[in-house]
Scaffold this active site. Structure first.
Site, mmCIF file in Angstrom:
data_model
loop_
_atom_site.group_PDB
_atom_site.id
_atom_site.type_symbol
_atom_site.label_atom_id
_atom_site.label_comp_id
_atom_site.label_asym_id
_atom_site.label_seq_id
_atom_site.Cartn_x
_atom_site.Cartn_y
_atom_site.Cartn_z
ATOM 1 N N GLY A 11 0.842 -1.201 0.000
ATOM 2 C CA GLY A 11 0.000 0.000 0.000
ATOM 3 C C GLY A 11 0.877 1.252 0.000
ATOM 4 O O GLY A 11 1.997 1.252 -0.518
ATOM 5 N N GLY A 14 4.203 0.632 2.074
ATOM 6 C CA GLY A 14 5.036 -0.419 1.480
ATOM 7 C C GLY A 14 5.637 0.030 0.159
ATOM 8 O O GLY A 14 6.847 -0.124 -0.085
ATOM 9 N N ASP A 33 1.356 -8.424 -1.540
ATOM 10 C CA ASP A 33 0.080 -7.879 -1.075
ATOM 11 C C ASP A 33 -1.016 -8.888 -1.424
ATOM 12 O O ASP A 33 -0.841 -9.737 -2.294
ATOM 13 C CB ASP A 33 -0.215 -6.530 -1.748
ATOM 14 C CG ASP A 33 -1.181 -5.672 -0.938
ATOM 15 O OD1 ASP A 33 -0.728 -4.709 -0.281
ATOM 16 O OD2 ASP A 33 -2.399 -5.982 -0.928
ATOM 17 N N ARG A 82 -5.054 4.239 9.912
ATOM 18 C CA ARG A 82 -6.077 4.992 10.654
ATOM 19 C C ARG A 82 -6.923 5.861 9.745
ATOM 20 O O ARG A 82 -6.470 6.328 8.707
ATOM 21 C CB ARG A 82 -5.391 5.926 11.653
ATOM 22 C CG ARG A 82 -4.936 5.240 12.870
ATOM 23 C CD ARG A 82 -4.640 6.248 13.950
ATOM 24 N NE ARG A 82 -3.355 6.934 13.795
ATOM 25 C CZ ARG A 82 -2.985 7.962 14.541
ATOM 26 N NH1 ARG A 82 -3.806 8.438 15.465
ATOM 27 N NH2 ARG A 82 -1.809 8.518 14.378
ATOM 28 N N ARG A 88 -4.282 4.651 17.079
ATOM 29 C CA ARG A 88 -3.568 3.491 16.533
ATOM 30 C C ARG A 88 -4.058 2.205 17.200
ATOM 31 O O ARG A 88 -4.117 1.149 16.574
ATOM 32 C CB ARG A 88 -2.056 3.650 16.741
ATOM 33 C CG ARG A 88 -1.458 4.797 15.939
ATOM 34 C CD ARG A 88 0.039 4.901 16.146
ATOM 35 N NE ARG A 88 0.603 6.041 15.436
ATOM 36 C CZ ARG A 88 0.734 7.264 15.955
ATOM 37 N NH1 ARG A 88 0.326 7.510 17.186
ATOM 38 N NH2 ARG A 88 1.260 8.242 15.250
ATOM 39 N N ASN A 95 -5.535 -5.695 12.681
ATOM 40 C CA ASN A 95 -4.164 -5.791 12.176
ATOM 41 C C ASN A 95 -3.400 -6.974 12.767
ATOM 42 O O ASN A 95 -2.468 -7.494 12.149
ATOM 43 C CB ASN A 95 -3.414 -4.478 12.415
ATOM 44 C CG ASN A 95 -3.788 -3.437 11.366
ATOM 45 O OD1 ASN A 95 -4.479 -3.751 10.399
ATOM 46 N ND2 ASN A 95 -3.340 -2.210 11.553
ATOM 47 N N ASN A 120 0.545 -0.732 12.615
ATOM 48 C CA ASN A 120 0.154 -0.215 13.933
ATOM 49 C C ASN A 120 -0.949 -1.043 14.585
ATOM 50 O O ASN A 120 -1.719 -1.678 13.880
ATOM 51 C CB ASN A 120 -0.325 1.229 13.770
ATOM 52 C CG ASN A 120 0.853 2.188 13.832
ATOM 53 O OD1 ASN A 120 1.634 2.139 14.781
ATOM 54 N ND2 ASN A 120 0.985 3.031 12.820
ATOM 55 N N ARG A 151 9.741 14.038 12.886
ATOM 56 C CA ARG A 151 8.650 15.033 12.943
ATOM 57 C C ARG A 151 9.049 16.178 13.863
ATOM 58 O O ARG A 151 8.907 17.353 13.517
ATOM 59 C CB ARG A 151 7.366 14.356 13.453
ATOM 60 C CG ARG A 151 6.709 13.522 12.389
ATOM 61 C CD ARG A 151 5.384 12.927 12.841
ATOM 62 N NE ARG A 151 4.769 12.271 11.696
ATOM 63 C CZ ARG A 151 4.085 11.143 11.739
ATOM 64 N NH1 ARG A 151 3.909 10.509 12.900
ATOM 65 N NH2 ARG A 151 3.553 10.626 10.655
ATOM 66 N N HIS A 175 4.624 4.198 20.513
ATOM 67 C CA HIS A 175 4.254 5.030 19.363
ATOM 68 C C HIS A 175 2.772 5.393 19.469
ATOM 69 O O HIS A 175 1.936 4.910 18.724
ATOM 70 C CB HIS A 175 4.540 4.258 18.078
ATOM 71 C CG HIS A 175 4.316 5.041 16.826
ATOM 72 N ND1 HIS A 175 4.800 6.313 16.637
ATOM 73 C CD2 HIS A 175 3.654 4.722 15.688
ATOM 74 C CE1 HIS A 175 4.445 6.742 15.437
ATOM 75 N NE2 HIS A 175 3.744 5.804 14.841
HETATM 76 N N1 APR Z 1 -1.236 -9.675 3.443
HETATM 77 C C1 APR Z 1 -0.609 -8.768 2.659
HETATM 78 N N2 APR Z 1 -1.063 -7.502 2.492
HETATM 79 C C2 APR Z 1 -2.185 -7.170 3.109
HETATM 80 C C3 APR Z 1 -2.909 -8.047 3.932
HETATM 81 C C4 APR Z 1 -2.388 -9.361 4.086
HETATM 82 N N3 APR Z 1 -3.000 -10.279 4.836
HETATM 83 N N4 APR Z 1 -3.985 -7.403 4.404
HETATM 84 C C5 APR Z 1 -3.952 -6.156 3.911
HETATM 85 N N5 APR Z 1 -2.877 -6.002 3.137
HETATM 86 C C6 APR Z 1 -2.443 -4.822 2.387
HETATM 87 C C7 APR Z 1 -3.592 -4.058 1.753
HETATM 88 O O1 APR Z 1 -4.068 -4.700 0.600
HETATM 89 C C8 APR Z 1 -2.921 -2.725 1.444
HETATM 90 O O2 APR Z 1 -2.392 -2.680 0.130
HETATM 91 O O3 APR Z 1 -1.818 -3.870 3.214
HETATM 92 C C9 APR Z 1 -1.770 -2.659 2.470
HETATM 93 C C10 APR Z 1 -1.889 -1.487 3.406
HETATM 94 O O4 APR Z 1 -1.721 -0.335 2.662
HETATM 95 P P1 APR Z 1 -2.518 1.015 2.929
HETATM 96 O O5 APR Z 1 -3.958 0.703 3.098
HETATM 97 O O6 APR Z 1 -2.122 1.990 1.876
HETATM 98 O O7 APR Z 1 -1.981 1.459 4.361
HETATM 99 P P2 APR Z 1 -0.581 2.148 4.733
HETATM 100 O O8 APR Z 1 -0.767 3.610 4.790
HETATM 101 O O9 APR Z 1 0.503 1.598 3.905
HETATM 102 O O10 APR Z 1 -0.417 1.643 6.223
HETATM 103 C C11 APR Z 1 -0.253 0.268 6.521
HETATM 104 O O11 APR Z 1 1.369 0.677 8.243
HETATM 105 O O12 APR Z 1 2.163 2.669 9.097
HETATM 106 C C12 APR Z 1 1.264 1.607 9.286
HETATM 107 O O13 APR Z 1 -0.573 2.588 10.518
HETATM 108 C C13 APR Z 1 -0.178 2.080 9.273
HETATM 109 O O14 APR Z 1 -1.098 0.012 10.079
HETATM 110 C C14 APR Z 1 -0.895 0.808 8.942
HETATM 111 C C15 APR Z 1 0.087 0.101 7.993
#
Ligand code: APR
Length: 308
Positions: A11, A14, A33, A82, A88, A95, A120, A151, A175
């Site tokens: 996401g 990542g 993913d 979030r 968080r 999560n 988180n 920050r 955190h």
């Molecule tokens: N296996 C692999 N990927 C997964 C799974 C899983 N079981 N479940 C969800 N995902 C993927 C989602 O498909 C998505 O692409 O995790 C990704 C999360 O990306 P975003 O929604 O863009 O979130 P992001 O801002 O990257 O944050 C992810 O990191 O910093 C922390 O607080 C934040 O907990 C959050 C995490």
């Protein structure tokens, strides 16, 4: 032999981590993913960007953990981010299942890997990853302290009009909103921060740092910060692969340090090839210790809720 870093969750965080890492040219990269086609598409797009900046890095996207085999570092950033109004901690139940699966699968394919956890609430997720993978504590580290400190550095730079390179800030603790910005130790080119700013401006910076993640969430509305978290992971990964013995704040498993035991918590860690080589213990005063204990209570309560 090139090093290999796998990033679980392609996401915002990542994919941005992959971007920063590719620029450093320190390892081949794998993005995993659950969304079909998405990690493959982002990996290919990034691969196609690299000729422009002359970086020879192989970037692979996959929906399967097999692609992660033989990783030196596994970054776990899969899961929910979030939304406005959420803490968080509100992410924990959902999560935990995602991180559990990511840890179980990646350790099978990369039994020697070092794990950097971002999902988180990250102190709790780092704890879960250590339990699930059964690796020694020094092989799991949570990313947060570099971000929170960066920050604070950014806010001090804005206030003083001084280069960020001159500003050293240290934020320890969990955190969350109870994190502990150490104003006594933080400094601008060696001059204590407390001598550079009037108390009310310093207090405002401390408060903005604590709520820094929430400030971004409220602006974005659909997700949370990703540039700063991603560059923080990049710095940690580089320190590990290059065996730099770099001291940065990060979430490490405490076994008596700072009077705390059995929790992951933000402290200064020395990062090298083995992961967390050392936990540095600052001499803190009673007010600082008491703030750390308060923050630790919150982390311990959440760890207790985990079904391990
Ligand atoms: N296996 C692999 N990927 C997964 C799974 C899983 N079981 N479940 C969800 N995902 C993927 C989602 O498909 C998505 O692409 O995790 C990704 C999360 O990306 P975003 O929604 O863009 O979130 P992001 O801002 O990257 O944050 C992810 O990191 O910093 C922390 O607080 C934040 O907990 C959050 C995490």
């Amino acid at each position: 032999m090139k090093n290999k870093i796998s990033i679980i969750g392609a996401g915002q965080t990542g994919a941005t981590t992959a971007h920063w890492l590719a620029e450093r040219e320190i390892a081949d990269l794998v993005l995993v993913d659950v969304v079909e086609g998405m990690p493959q598409g982002k990996a290919l797009d990034l691969q196609e960007a690299l000729p422009v900046i002359g970086k020879d890095v192989q970037v692979t996207g996959s929906n399967s953990y097999e692609a992660t085999a033989g990783s030196d570092i596994v970054v776990i950033t899969a899961g929910f981010a979030r939304k406005p109004g959420m803490s968080r901690d509100d992410l924990q139940a959902a999560n935990a299942e995602i991180v559990r699966k990511a840890a179980e699968e990646t350790i099978k394919y990369s039994p020697e890997a070092i794990f950097i956890i971002l999902t988180n609430p990250l102190d709790v997720m780092a704890h879960l990853a250590m339990k699930v993978t059964k690796v020694e504590p020094h092989r799991v580290v949570g990313q947060a302290g570099i971000l929170d400190s960066a920050r604070m550095r950014a806010f001090v730079a804005m206030e003083l009009g001084v280069s960020v390179e001159n500003i050293n800030c240290f934020v320890l603790g969990g955190h969350g909103d109870e994190m502990v910005p150490l104003t006594r130790i933080s400094n601008v080119a060696g001059v204590p921060l407390e001598d550079c700013l009037p108390p009310e401006r310093l207090a405002a910076i401390v408060e903005r740092t604590r709520k820094g993640g929430g400030e971004i969430v409220n602006l974005l509305k659909t997700g949370s910060a990703f540039y700063a978290p991603a560059i923080a992971v990049t710095q940690m990964a580089e320190a590990i692969l290059k065996d730099k013995h770099l001291i940065v704040p990060g979430a490490a498993y405490l076994q008596g340090q700072y009077g705390l035991k059995g929790i992951f918590f933000g402290v200064p860690v020395q990062l090298g090839q083995k992961g967390v080589e050392k936990i540095i213990e600052y001499k803190l005063n009673e007010a600082e210790m008491s703030a750390l204990r308060k923050s630790a209570e919150g982390v311990a309560e959440n760890i207790a809720k985990l079904k391990i």
